[in-house]
Scaffold this active site. Structure first.
Site, PDB file in Angstrom:
ATOM      1  N   HIS A 123       1.139  -1.261   0.099  1.00 41.72           N
ATOM      2  CA  HIS A 123      -0.199  -0.048  -0.109  1.00 41.72           C
ATOM      3  C   HIS A 123       0.750   1.309   0.295  1.00 41.72           C
ATOM      4  CE1 HIS A 123      -2.470   2.846   1.564  1.00 41.72           C
ATOM      5  NE2 HIS A 123      -3.660   2.443   1.667  1.00 41.72           N
ATOM      6  N   ASP A 201       3.578  -4.713   8.566  1.00 44.19           N
ATOM      7  CA  ASP A 201       2.274  -3.577   7.803  1.00 44.19           C
ATOM      8  C   ASP A 201       1.001  -4.566   8.016  1.00 44.19           C
ATOM      9  OD1 ASP A 201      -0.676  -2.405   7.334  1.00 44.19           O
ATOM     10  OD2 ASP A 201       0.815  -2.022   5.288  1.00 44.19           O
ATOM     11  N   GLN A 204      -4.076  -4.869   7.094  1.00 39.41           N
ATOM     12  CA  GLN A 204      -5.661  -5.768   6.684  1.00 39.41           C
ATOM     13  C   GLN A 204      -5.460  -6.904   7.194  1.00 39.41           C
ATOM     14  OE1 GLN A 204      -7.543  -5.476   4.053  1.00 39.41           O
ATOM     15  NE2 GLN A 204      -6.854  -3.558   3.935  1.00 39.41           N
ATOM     16  N   LYS A 227     -10.325  -1.134  10.623  1.00 33.44           N
ATOM     17  CA  LYS A 227     -10.159  -2.239   9.834  1.00 33.44           C
ATOM     18  C   LYS A 227     -10.645  -3.109  10.732  1.00 33.44           C
ATOM     19  CE  LYS A 227      -7.103  -0.623   6.686  1.00 33.44           C
ATOM     20  NZ  LYS A 227      -7.651   0.472   5.110  1.00 33.44           N
ATOM     21  N   CYS A 364      -4.716   2.490  -3.771  1.00 39.20           N
ATOM     22  CA  CYS A 364      -3.065   2.972  -2.983  1.00 39.20           C
ATOM     23  C   CYS A 364      -2.106   1.711  -3.593  1.00 39.20           C
ATOM     24  CB  CYS A 364      -3.520   3.015  -1.558  1.00 39.20           C
ATOM     25  SG  CYS A 364      -4.490   4.207  -0.712  1.00 39.20           S
TER      26      CYS A 364
HETATM   27  N1  PMP Z   1      -1.203  -0.896   4.810  1.00 36.65           N
HETATM   28  C1  PMP Z   1      -3.026  -1.078   4.385  1.00 36.65           C
HETATM   29  C2  PMP Z   1      -2.049  -2.704   4.124  1.00 36.65           C
HETATM   30  C3  PMP Z   1      -3.873  -1.101   3.648  1.00 36.65           C
HETATM   31  O1  PMP Z   1      -5.017  -1.575   3.361  1.00 36.65           O
HETATM   32  C4  PMP Z   1      -4.166   0.461   4.174  1.00 36.65           C
HETATM   33  C5  PMP Z   1      -6.044   1.139   4.591  1.00 36.65           C
HETATM   34  N2  PMP Z   1      -5.854   0.470   3.043  1.00 36.65           N
HETATM   35  C6  PMP Z   1      -3.176   1.156   5.569  1.00 36.65           C
HETATM   36  C7  PMP Z   1      -1.955   0.900   4.704  1.00 36.65           C
HETATM   37  C8  PMP Z   1      -3.608   2.451   5.371  1.00 36.65           C
HETATM   38  O2  PMP Z   1      -3.987   2.658   6.654  1.00 36.65           O
HETATM   39  P1  PMP Z   1      -4.939   3.637   7.457  1.00 36.65           P
HETATM   40  O3  PMP Z   1      -5.383   3.932   6.313  1.00 36.65           O
HETATM   41  O4  PMP Z   1      -6.282   3.087   8.528  1.00 36.65           O
HETATM   42  O5  PMP Z   1      -3.889   4.523   7.452  1.00 36.65           O
END
Ligand code: PMP
Length: 405
Positions: A123, A201, A204, A227, A364
């Protein structure tokens, strides 16, 4: 825990009962953000109705009890990850936690020519902070390419990329696009042998598997509350306490200091050192509540339910002409796809008209999209509150969209 029953679990989510365009909502975008159980919603309302106060300052009863609840929630997060409580720092979410690691740990520890390995399936939140700190320090971001056939990472590639210059390896536990589960345990072992620090990270992953950072042994692990059935604006960073202690603060302000004077400032111990300013107290308490709620669920049963729904979905869309699944991972909670000759956002719009909420776009993850040679895709993501009926509605809606487009 009683045996998982989706019909019982679903009742905890008032938002799922609504209609969209006069059709029952079929919410299949939980990888973007989950819906919230009543216990979490009520905890926020109760906090502001009767327990609101600033934390860690003042001596009145409300502030003492707010502080107590705030710190109890930290312990709940620590237990949830099987981490020591000194290793948990509150953040606004995964993004802020990754930026904290970049600006506090990496900025201090990286030099000209040092390398940060980042996988191609990350991401943007686990790419851009490393690019920023690379610019600041002269370090280099090195891409660990994804195998575009399997949408997985080859460990042999990591062996080639790890060098004496490698200082950090940054990797998603589970991909937000394909649901690929990365072998983080092996990655951590290999990176540690090479003397590198590993950032996982978990945005998910925390919702789908039991995390044990003590056994997994990452140096840092991050996630977002939203999430995980909690509100947006709260998340956590786990860092090994020895690393956190040695890291300089990255934000300055109240609460992160022992003593301030114009001749110099003495910082508080970690984690307070990283938590400048008034924190999201209600968010932290609600995240604790979300974890308690999840702990009351038979999680293995819930995951088996999700895997069965993913299977139903894959079978259901098999017959749809020109539909191609992107990087299918059996047993995951997501399915990403495109229909040849049709724009992904048109599919998502037509699904929305039928009450089916999915995400379309690049998710993203521009580098992954480029590697796969696509400009985006539709992503269906399944949570424990989805039903067989949700999936059959969704399949019918995709068929209808495909017939129309
Ligand atoms: N890493 C991953 C794998 C994600 O799916 C997301 C959210 N889509 C993020 C980071 C970023 O999370 P946040 O926008 O809640 O900070």
């Amino acid at each position: 825990n009683r045996h998982f029953d989706v019909n019982i679990t679903r009742r905890d989510f008032p938002s799922l009962a609504q209609k969209i365009h006069d059709k029952p909502l079929v919410y299949l975008d939980s990888a973007a953000t989950s819906q919230k159980p009543l216990a979490v919603i009520e905890s926020i309302s109760q906090y502001y109705s009767g327990a609101n106060a600033n934390v860690h300052r003042g001596s009145h009863s409300l502030t003492a009890s707010a502080t107590n609840r705030f710190e109890t929630a930290r312990k709940t997060v620590a237990d949830f990850l099987n981490a020591p409580v000194e290793g948990i720092v509150w953040t606004r979410g995964a993004t802020e936690a990754l930026n904290l690691i970049a600006q506090s740990y990496a900025r201090q520890n990286l030099d000209q020519g040092d390398e940060i390995i980042v996988t191609e399936m990350e991401h943007h939140a686990n790419i851009v902070p490393w690019q920023l700190v690379a610019e600041q320090t002269g370090a280099k971001v090195v891409k660990w390419p994804v195998n575009t056939k399997t949408c997985q990472l080859d460990l042999a590639e990591l062996d080639n990329l790890l060098t004496q210059k490698t200082r950090m390896v940054c990797i998603a536990h589970i991909s937000n696009v394909t649901g690929t589960r990365n072998p983080v345990e092996t990655v951590i072992e290999k990176a540690h042998q090479a003397g590198a620090v590993v950032v996982v990270d978990g945005a998910q992953a925390v919702v789908h598997e039991k995390i044990n950072v003590t056994a997994m042994n990452p140096d840092f692990y991050v996630f977002s509350g939203h999430k995980l059935f909690a509100p947006a604006g709260i998340g956590a960073l786990y860092g090994k306490p020895s690393l956190l202690e040695a890291m300089p603060p990255w934000h300055g302000g109240g609460k992160m200091v022992e003593k301030v004077s114009f001749s110099g400032t003495q910082y508080a111990q970690s984690p307070a050192k990283f938590e400048a300013g008034t924190p999201n107290v209600a968010g932290a308490i609600a995240l604790g509540e979300a974890i308690h709620w999840l702990s009351s669920i038979d999680r293995k049963g819930a995951e088996a339910h999700i895997a069965a729904l993913q299977n139903q979905l894959i079978e259901g869309i098999q017959g749809i002409e020109n539909l191609r699944v992107v990087g299918l991972q059996n047993g995951a909670s997501v399915v990403a796809f495109n229909i040849d000759g049709v724009h992904h956002s048109d599919i998502a719009t037509l699904l929305d008209q039928q009450g089916v909420a999915v995400r379309s776009g690049h998710h993203c993850a521009h580098p992954l999209m480029n590697a796969l040679g696509i400009n985006g895709c539709v992503r269906i993501s399944i949570a424990l509150y989805n039903t067989k009926k949700d999936i059959s509605h969704c399949v019918a809606a995709i068929q209808k969209a495909s017939d129309l487009l």
